[in-house]
Design an enzyme around this catalytic site. Sequence first.
Site, mmCIF file in Angstrom:
data_model
loop_
_atom_site.group_PDB
_atom_site.id
_atom_site.type_symbol
_atom_site.label_atom_id
_atom_site.label_comp_id
_atom_site.label_asym_id
_atom_site.label_seq_id
_atom_site.Cartn_x
_atom_site.Cartn_y
_atom_site.Cartn_z
ATOM 1 N N THR A 29 4.398 0.355 3.043
ATOM 2 C CA THR A 29 3.014 0.796 3.160
ATOM 3 C C THR A 29 2.197 -0.188 3.983
ATOM 4 O O THR A 29 2.715 -1.204 4.448
ATOM 5 C CB THR A 29 2.410 0.989 1.747
ATOM 6 O OG1 THR A 29 1.145 1.652 1.849
ATOM 7 C CG2 THR A 29 2.220 -0.325 1.017
ATOM 8 N N ASN A 30 0.954 0.142 4.209
ATOM 9 C CA ASN A 30 -0.001 -0.732 4.881
ATOM 10 C C ASN A 30 -1.063 -1.133 3.869
ATOM 11 O O ASN A 30 -1.355 -0.368 2.968
ATOM 12 C CB ASN A 30 -0.725 0.038 5.992
ATOM 13 C CG ASN A 30 0.010 -0.010 7.307
ATOM 14 O OD1 ASN A 30 0.629 -1.004 7.640
ATOM 15 N ND2 ASN A 30 -0.071 1.062 8.048
#
Length: 221
Positions: A29-30
Site C-alpha cells: 500500500t501507500n
Amino acid sequence: LSGGPLQGVHAVVTAGPTHEAVDPVRVLTNRSSGKMGFAVAEALARLGAQLSLIAGPVSLSTPPGVKRIDVQSADDMLQASLAAAAQAQIFVGTAAVADYRPAQTAPGKIKKSSDTLSLALSRTADILSTVRDRHPALFMVGFAAETESLVDYARDKLRRKQLQMVAANEVGGGRAFDVDDNHLIVVEAQQETDLGHAPKTELARALAELIAARYLALNPS
Ligand code: C5P
C-alpha cells in the site's frame, strides 16, 4: 446541496490508498489517510455538485450528500472510476494509487521460512490516463506529491496525463501524510496559483472553488 454553482454537474473524486494483495493477510500500500480527497469531495458537494467518491481503504466517515464507493485494489479503483466517469463532467484524482502490485497473489499465507523473500511486481494501470483516454471531454484534476522540483514535475504531469489542473504538494519530512495541514500549488497550462499552507479542509474549499470557476468558464450555462 441545492443552489450552488455546480448544481447539475456530476463530479468523481478518488481518494485514499489502494491495497494490493500479497496473500490473504498481507497487502502492499501507500501511506495515505484519504483526508485530502474526502475534503475535496465534501467541498465540491457543498458547491452543489453530485458526488461519487471512490475510496480506497481508509477510516473516514462519508461526507454529507456524497455517494461513496469503497474499493480495495488499483484495478477495483480503475473499474469503479471508469463506470462513474461515464456520467461525470469533473474528475479529481487524489488517490495514492499503488504503482505496482504483486504479479501473483498467493492463495495461502506465505510462511516465514527463508531469510530473504523476493516478490515479483507488475505495474498497475494509470487511472487518470485511462479515464482521460475514454472520456476526452472531462475536466480532470490530478495531484502530485513530490519531494523536489514540485512545479516542474506537476507541469510535466499536466501535459503527460492531459489534465486541466494539477494540485501539487511537497512531501517528505513529515509533511502531507496523515496530517491535517498541507501546502498546495495549483498548476494549469497558463498559470500557477499558490493556495498557501492551511488545513486540508480549507485548501479543499479553495481548490473546489478554483475547479468550479474554471469548469464554468469552459462550460457557460
Ligand atoms: O504519476 P503520479 O502517480 O505521480 O501521478 C499522481 C496522480 O495520478 C494523482 O492524481 C493520482 O491519483 C493519479 N494516479 C492514478 N493512477 C495511478 C497512479 C496515479 O490515477 N495508477
